[in-house]
Design a protein around this motif. Structure first.
Motif, mmCIF file in Angstrom:
data_model
loop_
_atom_site.group_PDB
_atom_site.id
_atom_site.type_symbol
_atom_site.label_atom_id
_atom_site.label_comp_id
_atom_site.label_asym_id
_atom_site.label_seq_id
_atom_site.Cartn_x
_atom_site.Cartn_y
_atom_site.Cartn_z
ATOM 1 N N SER A 72 -2.845 -77.334 -88.147
ATOM 2 C CA SER A 72 -2.579 -76.381 -89.229
ATOM 3 C C SER A 72 -3.402 -75.106 -89.009
ATOM 4 C CB SER A 72 -2.915 -77.036 -90.576
ATOM 5 O OG SER A 72 -3.832 -76.277 -91.294
ATOM 6 N N THR A 105 -4.459 -72.982 -91.167
ATOM 7 C CA THR A 105 -5.536 -72.832 -92.154
ATOM 8 C C THR A 105 -6.812 -73.509 -91.688
ATOM 9 O OG1 THR A 105 -3.772 -73.023 -93.771
ATOM 10 C CG2 THR A 105 -6.003 -73.046 -94.621
ATOM 11 N N GLY A 137 -9.407 -76.726 -100.689
ATOM 12 C CA GLY A 137 -8.210 -75.893 -100.808
ATOM 13 C C GLY A 137 -7.013 -76.503 -100.107
ATOM 14 N N ILE A 138 -7.256 -77.075 -98.928
ATOM 15 C CA ILE A 138 -6.155 -77.670 -98.166
ATOM 16 C C ILE A 138 -5.616 -78.911 -98.877
ATOM 17 C CG2 ILE A 138 -5.636 -78.934 -96.031
ATOM 18 C CD1 ILE A 138 -7.538 -76.861 -94.650
ATOM 19 N N PHE A 139 -6.509 -79.766 -99.332
ATOM 20 C CA PHE A 139 -6.050 -81.011 -99.952
ATOM 21 C C PHE A 139 -5.508 -80.783 -101.365
ATOM 22 C CE2 PHE A 139 -8.377 -82.828 -96.430
ATOM 23 C CZ PHE A 139 -7.559 -83.887 -96.083
ATOM 24 N N GLU A 183 -4.076 -77.984 -102.201
ATOM 25 C CA GLU A 183 -3.040 -76.962 -102.043
ATOM 26 C C GLU A 183 -3.321 -75.768 -102.937
ATOM 27 O OE1 GLU A 183 0.720 -78.919 -102.475
ATOM 28 O OE2 GLU A 183 0.417 -80.110 -100.681
ATOM 29 N N GLU A 184 -4.569 -75.320 -102.911
ATOM 30 C CA GLU A 184 -4.991 -74.150 -103.678
ATOM 31 C C GLU A 184 -5.372 -73.022 -102.723
ATOM 32 O OE1 GLU A 184 -5.216 -72.814 -106.561
ATOM 33 O OE2 GLU A 184 -4.369 -74.476 -107.695
ATOM 34 N N SER A 185 -5.396 -71.808 -103.235
ATOM 35 C CA SER A 185 -5.748 -70.652 -102.410
ATOM 36 C C SER A 185 -7.233 -70.702 -102.018
ATOM 37 C CB SER A 185 -5.465 -69.371 -103.186
ATOM 38 O OG SER A 185 -6.231 -68.316 -102.677
ATOM 39 N N LYS A 214 -7.123 -87.660 -94.145
ATOM 40 C CA LYS A 214 -5.729 -87.254 -94.317
ATOM 41 C C LYS A 214 -4.816 -88.478 -94.432
ATOM 42 C CE LYS A 214 -1.942 -84.842 -94.189
ATOM 43 N NZ LYS A 214 -1.448 -84.385 -95.480
#
Lengths: 193, 447
Positions: free
Chosen positions: B71, B73, B178-180, B182-184, B306
């Protein structure tokens, strides 16, 4: 909790007390250092790629083609290639305070179980991913984008990194077995948890 | 078998494996894989059928971790780590501490305050608390001990100051959150600025009170620093201020994404170090190696995490917990209180990254049920994880400091020093819980 964060050179002469494995250990250590170096260089490449893309976008109104895809793919060598080196330096994080009171042989048994589970988990992950590589190579599959970057190279790198890690875990198991048998073959850094 | 039951057994299995010294990455990964297999093989009211489970389990094992680490990000993590190590190798971190030291030298507890301010400055270019404590510990503690500072104050102030590493952006924990969630990540970074500064202020106040009440614990250094020396120290900080402005300013103004900011920041740090002749080949190689080591170690856990998140979603435990909470009509503050206790309890024993990956699949849906902001919750979680870094019996930052001071300061003295700062942390945590605007105001101003 052990959390080795300094990439000291992995201790030399690991498993030296097991003559049959000492040569393998030395050869592995060389490969692990080379893999670590490639992983480290991938970070530099990633930084240059992202910066080059930002500058290109600002100055020439064009980013480097497939920059997002390439930056993501470069994470693969950074993550998997140092895994074996870290294992040799006893750097993978685990909770140790709960078992520090146990005798050394009992701790060796627990470490051995941890390594065996590690082989099962990471080995299976690498194996099942690697199985996709020949077909993807033969079919010439690639990511949608300007550069048509093929799927298989980074998957092969991933599998190679995991293979190296699994081999190191197997050597760690051999070292722990020697402790269980009453002969300490672990490198000095591994004994200082 | 009921997936929820499988999930509950799996949670217990993870804890048992962790207690038994299994590496966190392996414990999360093995349990998740076995759990996923069981869910597909042992469906409710059906006989055990392993043939139905091999294919989906192996497919998930082959695809999920690889897709996760490629990814874009996530490439932020190694780049921010690299920037922090480069800044350390170039001595930019020492500049901040030195400037704070010469300007605060006459203030009661000034040298300890300088170490905390130095930690804050280093935090602005690195994302790791342990790296922050280790770097500042090597610089500041020997100096404080040389000036006759109390050992508990000297070591405790750096151990607690190090916790700013993950709170003040950039921060690895915020990136993972943020990744887990799903936030900015950009909003999470900006949201943490005021809480980070508030924590820093709290630590400075504790040092001031400590030095006022026990002046012998923080003697004022006998040195005559001219105005020129002070101005020179201040001038030397420009490089780190430029880096901070590039990274956080770029993100705040929307010029860069966090990933781009990490790449530009790292290369800018490299260029500054080379132009100013403060970085040589050996320093760059050391920074690269340390960055690769830390990144790989963190991502190994994230890979296991994950899969564990995938597994938890399959068990339905998050939905089950929400049903239980909704049915029992529990007040929001009680749920938040339980979450706070959960994180503090786990923080006493587990590594922050392990905790974040283990708990988010369970806590995020609960927080969502109450309509609370994930940005605000992220700040609370990271603050709690930082508190866990200095609480006994584990307190990773405390052990890092102990490894630096060796026999000069006992572990008990470091924990004693830290304990007084925990009062400030409790107040800051209370403020963050009670006044979400402290976290949400700056993100609300972003375009």
């Amino acid at each position: 909790m052990s959390a080795e964060t300094k990439p000291q050179d992995a201790p030399a002469g690991a498993l030296a007390q097991i003559p049959a494995l000492a040569g393998i250990d030395r050869a592995m250590a060389l490969v692990e250092r080379a893999a670590m170096a490639v992983g480290a260089l991938a970070i530099l490449a990633m930084g240059l790629l992202v910066t080059g893309s930002v500058i290109g976008r600002a100055v020439f109104n064009h980013a480097i083609p497939d920059d997002i895809l390439l930056a993501g793919l470069l994470v693969v060598p950074v993550v998997v290639l140092p895994l074996a080196y870290i294992q040799r330096a006893d750097g993978h994080i685990c909770v140790t305070v709960t078992t520090d009171w146990l005798p050394e042989r009992a701790r060796a048994l627990l470490r051995l179980i941890g390594c065996a589970l590690g082989i099962a988990f990471f080995g299976a992950m690498g194996w099942f991913l690697f199985q996709k590589v020949p077909a993807e190579f033969a079919q010439g599959l690639y990511y949608d984008g300007q550069l048509d970057v093929p799927y298989w190279p980074m998957k092969a790198v991933f599998a190679a990194g995991i293979l190296l890690f699994v081999l190191r875990l197997a050597l760690s198991i051999a070292a722990e077995l020697f402790i269980l048998l009453g002969r300490d073959a672990r490198p000095a850094a591994s004994q200082s948890e | 078998m009921d997936p929820v039951t499988i999930g509950l057994f799996a949670l217990a299995a993870v804890l048992i494996l962790l207690i038994l010294r299994t590496p966190i990455a392996v414990a999360l990964g093995v349990v998740a894989t076995v759990g996923i297999f069981l869910i597909f093989a042992w469906r409710p009211y059906m006989p055990f059928n392993p043939d139905a489970a091999w294919r989906p389990t192996f497919s998930l094992l082959a695809n999920s971790p690889y897709a996760f680490i490629t990814s874009y990000t996530l490439s932020t993590v190694p780049l921010f780590i690299f920037m922090g190590h480069l800044a350390y190798q170039a001595g930019f971190t020492t500049d901040i501490y030195h400037a704070a030291r010469v300007w605060l030298t006459r203030v009661p507890g000034g040298v300890a305050m300088a170490s905390v301010v130095g930690c804050g400055g280093f935090s602005a270019i690195t994302g790791s608390s342990v790296a922050c404590a280790a770097a500042m510990g090597r610089i500041a503690i020997p100096e404080m001990l040389r000036f006759g500072y109390d050992k508990a104050l000297a070591s405790g102030s750096v151990a607690i100051g190090g916790t700013l590493g993950s709170l003040i952006p950039p921060s690895i924990l915020f990136i993972l959150f943020g990744i887990f969630a799903e936030e900015s990540i950009a909003e999470l970074f900006i949201a943490a600025v005021i809480p980070g500064l508030l924590s820093l202020l709290g630590y400075v106040v504790v040092i001031f009170i400590w030095a006022k009440l026990k002046p012998a614990h923080a003697p004022t250094p006998e040195e005559d620093l001219t105005r020129a020396v002070r101005l020179d120290a201040l001038k030397r900080c420009w490089a780190i201020l430029v880096l901070f402005a590039v990274v956080i300013g770029g993100i705040y103004l929307g010029v860069f994404t966090p990933t781009e900011a990490a790449g530009v920041g790292a290369i800018a740090c490299l260029a500054l170090g080379l132009v100013l002749r403060r970085l040589n080949g050996a320093g760059i190689v050391a920074a690269l190696k340390e960055s690769a080591f830390q990144t790989s170690m963190i991502f190994a856990i994230a890979i296991g995490g994950k899969l564990f998140v995938n597994f938890m979603a399959l068990t339905g435990i998050p939905a089950y917990l929400i049903d239980v909470i909704s049915a029992s009509d529990v007040e929001m503050w009680m749920v938040m209180g339980l979450i706070v206790l959960l994180y503090i309890g786990l923080g006493m024993f587990l590594d922050p990254i392990g905790i974040i990956l283990l708990t988010l699949p369970l806590t995020l849906p609960i927080v969502e049920t109450y309509g609370l902001s994930f940005i605000w919750f992220g700040v609370i979680v990271v603050k709690l994880l930082e508190i866990g870094l200095v609480t006994p019996p584990i307190g990773l930052n405390v052990f890092v400091i102990k490894s630096i001071v060796e026999k000069q300061v006992s572990l008990e003295a470091i924990f004693k020093g830290v304990s007084l700062f925990l009062a400030a942390d409790a107040i800051v945590l209370g403020l963050l819980l009670g006044f979400p605007a402290l976290s949400l105001w700056l993100p609300s101003l972003m375009g």
